[in-house]
Scaffold this motif. Structure first.
Motif, PDB file in Angstrom:
ATOM      1  N   ARG A  51       7.776  13.252   4.201  1.00  0.00           N
ATOM      2  CA  ARG A  51       9.198  12.898   4.050  1.00  0.00           C
ATOM      3  C   ARG A  51       9.475  12.150   2.745  1.00  0.00           C
ATOM      4  O   ARG A  51      10.593  12.130   2.271  1.00  0.00           O
ATOM      5  CB  ARG A  51       9.637  12.031   5.238  1.00  0.00           C
ATOM      6  N   LYS A  52       8.432  11.525   2.190  1.00  0.00           N
ATOM      7  CA  LYS A  52       8.677  10.662   1.027  1.00  0.00           C
ATOM      8  C   LYS A  52       8.256  11.249  -0.315  1.00  0.00           C
ATOM      9  O   LYS A  52       8.675  10.745  -1.354  1.00  0.00           O
ATOM     10  CB  LYS A  52       7.898   9.345   1.206  1.00  0.00           C
ATOM     11  N   THR A  53       7.375  12.243  -0.304  1.00  0.00           N
ATOM     12  CA  THR A  53       6.737  12.599  -1.575  1.00  0.00           C
ATOM     13  C   THR A  53       7.011  14.009  -2.083  1.00  0.00           C
ATOM     14  O   THR A  53       6.621  14.333  -3.209  1.00  0.00           O
ATOM     15  CB  THR A  53       5.205  12.451  -1.458  1.00  0.00           C
ATOM     16  N   GLY A  54       7.618  14.845  -1.291  1.00  0.00           N
ATOM     17  CA  GLY A  54       7.916  16.201  -1.745  1.00  0.00           C
ATOM     18  C   GLY A  54       6.839  17.214  -1.419  1.00  0.00           C
ATOM     19  O   GLY A  54       7.040  18.421  -1.613  1.00  0.00           O
TER      20      GLY A  54
ATOM     21  N   THR B 161       0.845  -1.205   0.000  1.00  0.00           N
ATOM     22  CA  THR B 161       0.000   0.000   0.000  1.00  0.00           C
ATOM     23  C   THR B 161       0.878   1.251   0.000  1.00  0.00           C
ATOM     24  O   THR B 161       0.632   2.206  -0.753  1.00  0.00           O
ATOM     25  CB  THR B 161      -0.914  -0.011   1.243  1.00  0.00           C
ATOM     26  N   GLU B 162       1.903   1.234   0.849  1.00  0.00           N
ATOM     27  CA  GLU B 162       2.793   2.399   0.938  1.00  0.00           C
ATOM     28  C   GLU B 162       3.526   2.625  -0.386  1.00  0.00           C
ATOM     29  O   GLU B 162       3.702   3.768  -0.815  1.00  0.00           O
ATOM     30  CB  GLU B 162       3.802   2.199   2.077  1.00  0.00           C
ATOM     31  N   GLU B 163       3.911   1.545  -1.035  1.00  0.00           N
ATOM     32  CA  GLU B 163       4.627   1.682  -2.309  1.00  0.00           C
ATOM     33  C   GLU B 163       3.731   2.336  -3.373  1.00  0.00           C
ATOM     34  O   GLU B 163       4.132   3.275  -4.062  1.00  0.00           O
ATOM     35  CB  GLU B 163       5.082   0.299  -2.792  1.00  0.00           C
ATOM     36  N   ILE B 164       2.491   1.836  -3.454  1.00  0.00           N
ATOM     37  CA  ILE B 164       1.565   2.390  -4.459  1.00  0.00           C
ATOM     38  C   ILE B 164       1.258   3.857  -4.156  1.00  0.00           C
ATOM     39  O   ILE B 164       1.331   4.721  -5.031  1.00  0.00           O
ATOM     40  CB  ILE B 164       0.262   1.567  -4.523  1.00  0.00           C
TER      41      ILE B 164
ATOM     42  N   THR C   4       2.934   6.037  -2.417  1.00  0.00           N
ATOM     43  CA  THR C   4       4.097   6.916  -2.610  1.00  0.00           C
ATOM     44  C   THR C   4       4.266   7.251  -4.084  1.00  0.00           C
ATOM     45  O   THR C   4       4.478   8.422  -4.449  1.00  0.00           O
ATOM     46  CB  THR C   4       5.375   6.246  -2.064  1.00  0.00           C
ATOM     47  N   LYS C   5       4.129   6.241  -4.936  1.00  0.00           N
ATOM     48  CA  LYS C   5       4.268   6.505  -6.375  1.00  0.00           C
ATOM     49  C   LYS C   5       3.161   7.438  -6.869  1.00  0.00           C
ATOM     50  O   LYS C   5       3.410   8.341  -7.675  1.00  0.00           O
ATOM     51  CB  LYS C   5       4.243   5.185  -7.154  1.00  0.00           C
ATOM     52  N   ILE C   6       1.949   7.213  -6.383  1.00  0.00           N
ATOM     53  CA  ILE C   6       0.839   8.102  -6.783  1.00  0.00           C
ATOM     54  C   ILE C   6       1.142   9.538  -6.365  1.00  0.00           C
ATOM     55  O   ILE C   6       1.034  10.476  -7.155  1.00  0.00           O
ATOM     56  CB  ILE C   6      -0.498   7.634  -6.148  1.00  0.00           C
ATOM     57  N   LEU C   7       1.542   9.701  -5.109  1.00  0.00           N
ATOM     58  CA  LEU C   7       1.722  11.062  -4.590  1.00  0.00           C
ATOM     59  C   LEU C   7       2.890  11.786  -5.265  1.00  0.00           C
ATOM     60  O   LEU C   7       2.810  12.989  -5.533  1.00  0.00           O
ATOM     61  CB  LEU C   7       1.891  11.026  -3.063  1.00  0.00           C
TER      62      LEU C   7
END
Lengths: 86, 595
Positions: free
Chosen positions: B328-331, B290-293, B295-298
């Motif tokens: 922290r992960k998506t900007g 879930t976190e991987e998907i 993060t990529k979406i965001l």
């Protein structure tokens, strides 16, 4: 038989009849809906499948597309359009 | 032009029901003045029925009748949803017979008759406005957020057809640009694994989130993560598609298919079974996926929209473990999530959509707290206690109340706390809370077994004053406002982990609630007073209910819950009730505790 016992008996009868009615309704609903499912949904589904029509995208072929995002552009619409349920 | 002060206010009622978490919300000139979920009144958790009690509460709270309401809005387009349901049956014939027989009667009797239900049950004679499900989600987040501009992402199980969208909001307008449609759904992957682990769907997804840190959270070495990765094709832009041969939710009522069970190494877990290492690793795997998907979406949405602010909505936005990692992960630089991000919150969404987007009104309201439900006056609470013959005492003043309650908690008593209006959303935020001492290493087990009757692995949340939060937790700075709604999980600073064992999860994190004094002065002062005694200004805050029951609403609910559990004291307004003083009302709630 006291009045209390008679009332309890009548209440039991009423509840029993109610339960009986619910069960009959369930049986009839099941028969009718099964008929609708087999004749309506089933026939349409078979014809659609023969024509190569799919209603859901259930197959996944990795690498088939670059992106799975679809255009939506959903935003403000005229008020009248919101009185519709579709 | 100045607003005419004699003008009649415009009331808008939003309604959400017939799927899960039915609710009603009332806007007065664009301000959310009342909102509540039906379950709190009917005492049926996740009640789906028409929110008659919640709507009545909304109207009564403002002293108005339904005739004073200018618009009533509904949170989805029922015919579009019916089209999707019918498509499922057409595609999956004959395997969908069972769900067809169980679902169609409710479509005929209620789901396609929303205007009639609103007319008959509420007496609303005018038309009803219908807004697409994900548009209602998006509006429920952006239009009450502090941002004038933001990217919007909505992710849930499924609405009409849509499961995931993104778009942009500016001023009083928003547009959803792209979507992913059913049957491909992150929310439904999570729900499928929830069902596989023996928990109830649309209810216990947060338990999987709580179980995940016990498992292997390293994507390189978690074998189940690699197995689940085969089930989903994820593109670099975050869009995804599921291999539906691993799922059955598009035609059956049990969610994992035999193929998924085989992939995960065995049949679905029975309800109530002990969670072994394998189960923990599977929970970790779905959380990682879930976190991987997301993060990529965001990251993609940030790039596409060029916005610095992000608002999230939909059931997946309640994944507080991931929420704490987003900035922290998506900007993105700032984040907002409404306290009731799931379907329950869409009643606010549809009402806000009508006010701002259809009527063109500018925004002036930001949801700063979640105390939108029923509240009770001192007289009402005293009246209840006297009428029931309950033994109680009354604090002389505010200071005595705060200091004595803090002393009780410091002495390891478990305290039920009923103040202000009931919280909007699934989290108790200091209005309907059970409070305890986080420094007590026994508190977690005591609360889990004697009070909440729930699984031992589940963590408890720390409540901390906003000005102290950075001392104890490694939060984003400035602390995001959704932390006030217990929607962000952050690491507990290493130095303090041993000092507050009962609220430090196995991975060293805590799902904290930050409290600002202007939101709830009594609660804030209580946390500070406890800090003076213990040296740590943090309280355990858990929802005031037993497992399987909705959070309490009224003084009656609170008293009943206390008397059936191991809660020692109940503080309602200025009144203190001790469980031991009222033996006649004691009962055992344990046998009633279920999902």
């Amino acid at each position: 038989m006291s009045q209390g016992t008679a009332l309890a008996f009548l209440k039991g009868c009423r509840e029993g009849m109610h339960l009986f009615g619910q069960n009959i309704a369930l049986i009839i609903n099941t028969i009718l809906l099964t008929a609708v499912y087999v004749l309506g949904v089933g026939m349409t589904s078979l014809i659609a499948k023969m024509a190569g029509r799919h209603f859901l995208e259930t197959r996944m072929k990795k690498g088939e597309k670059e992106s799975y995002w679809k255009d939506l552009n959903l935003g403000k619409k005229a008020v009248d359009e919101h009185y519709r349920q579709f | 032009m100045a607003k005419d002060s004699t003008a009649k206010p415009v009331y808008i009622l939003g309604i959400s029901c017939y799927y899960h978490d039915a609710s009603a919300a009332l806007l007065k000139d664009g301000v959310v003045v009342a909102a509540a979920e039906e379950e709190r009144f009917t005492r049926k958790k996740h009640d789906t029925s028409f929110p008659l009690h919640a709507a009545r509460y909304c109207l009564e709270s403002q002293g108005i009748a339904i005739t004073d309401v200018s618009y009533v809005g509904f949170y989805e387009k029922p015919f579009l949803k019916m089209e999707r349901v019918l498509s499922q049956h057409l595609e999956m014939f004959p395997r969908s017979l069972k769900t067809f027989l169980s679902a169609v009667p409710s479509w005929i009797s209620e789901k396609l008759r929303v205007p009639k239900a609103i007319r008959r049950k509420l007496g609303h004679k005018k038309g009803v406005l219908f807004v697409e499900h994900h548009l209602a989600h998006a509006a429920s987040a952006f239009l009450v957020s502090p941002f004038s501009e933001a990217a919007i992402v909505t992710v849930d199980g499924v609405g009409e057809w849509t499961t995931t969208t993104y778009g942009v909001g500016r001023g009083n307008d928003l547009t959803l640009l792209k979507e992913i449609v059913f049957p491909h759904s992150i929310g439904l992957i999570y729900s499928t694994i929830t069902a596989y682990l023996g928990f109830s769907v649309n209810n216990s997804e947060y338990k999987v989130m709580g179980l995940a840190p016990y498992g292997n959270m390293n994507p390189d070495t978690n074998e189940y993560y690699h197995k689940l990765r085969r089930v989903v094709d994820i593109k670099e832009d975050g869009s995804y598609r599921l291999d539906m041969s691993y799922f059955t939710y598009h035609y059956a009522d049990r969610m994992p298919s035999g193929k998924l069970c085989a992939l995960l190494g065995g049949p679905a877990t029975k309800k109530g079974a002990e969670m072994a290492k394998r189960h923990q690793d599977i929970a970790a795997a779905v959380q990682l996926l879930t976190e991987e998907i997301l993060t990529k979406i965001l990251i993609h949405v940030r790039k596409e929209t060029k916005q610095e602010n992000i608002v999230l909505a939909g059931g997946v936005a309640l994944n507080s473990v991931y929420n704490g990692k987003i900035l922290r992960k998506t900007g993105f630089r700032r984040i907002w999530i409404q306290p009731n991000a799931s379907d329950g919150g869409t009643s606010i969404g549809v009402a806000s959509y009508i006010h701002h987007m259809l009527l063109g009104n500018k925004r002036g309201y930001v949801m700063r707290d979640a105390y939108l439900g029923p509240s009770f006056t001192t007289t009402e609470i005293k009246g209840f206690l006297d009428k029931r013959g309950i033994k109680y005492s009354e604090f002389k003043n505010e200071k005595e109340m705060i200091e004595n309650t803090a002393k009780l908690i410091y002495g390891n008593a478990v305290v039920g706390w009923l103040q202000l209006g009931m919280e909007w959303g699934p989290r108790a935020l200091g209005a309907r809370s059970i409070l305890a001492n986080p420094c007590n290493p026994e508190a977690k087990e005591l609360l889990n077994t004697k009070v909440k009757h729930r699984e031992k692995f589940r963590p408890f949340a720390p409540a901390v004053c906003e000005d102290d939060a950075l001392t104890y937790f490694d939060c984003d700075e400035p602390i995001p406002e959704p932390t006030d709604f217990m929607l962000m999980v952050y690491p507990v600073r290493k130095k303090w982990q041993k000092a507050i064992p009962s609220v430090t999860h196995v991975d060293g994190s805590g799902r904290l609630q930050t409290v600002r004094r202007e939101q709830n002065p009594r609660y804030y002062d209580l946390i500070k007073a406890f800090g003076k005694l213990s040296g740590v200004p943090i309280l355990i805050n858990t929802s005031f209910n037993i497992r399987g029951e909705p959070i309490v609403c009224t003084p009656h609910d609170a008293y009943k819950c206390m008397m059936g559990t191991g809660i020692d004291y109940l503080v309602m307004d200025r009144f203190l009730v001790c469980r031991e003083d009222n033996p006649k009302d004691m009962w055992d709630s344990e046998k009633y505790a279920e999902d």
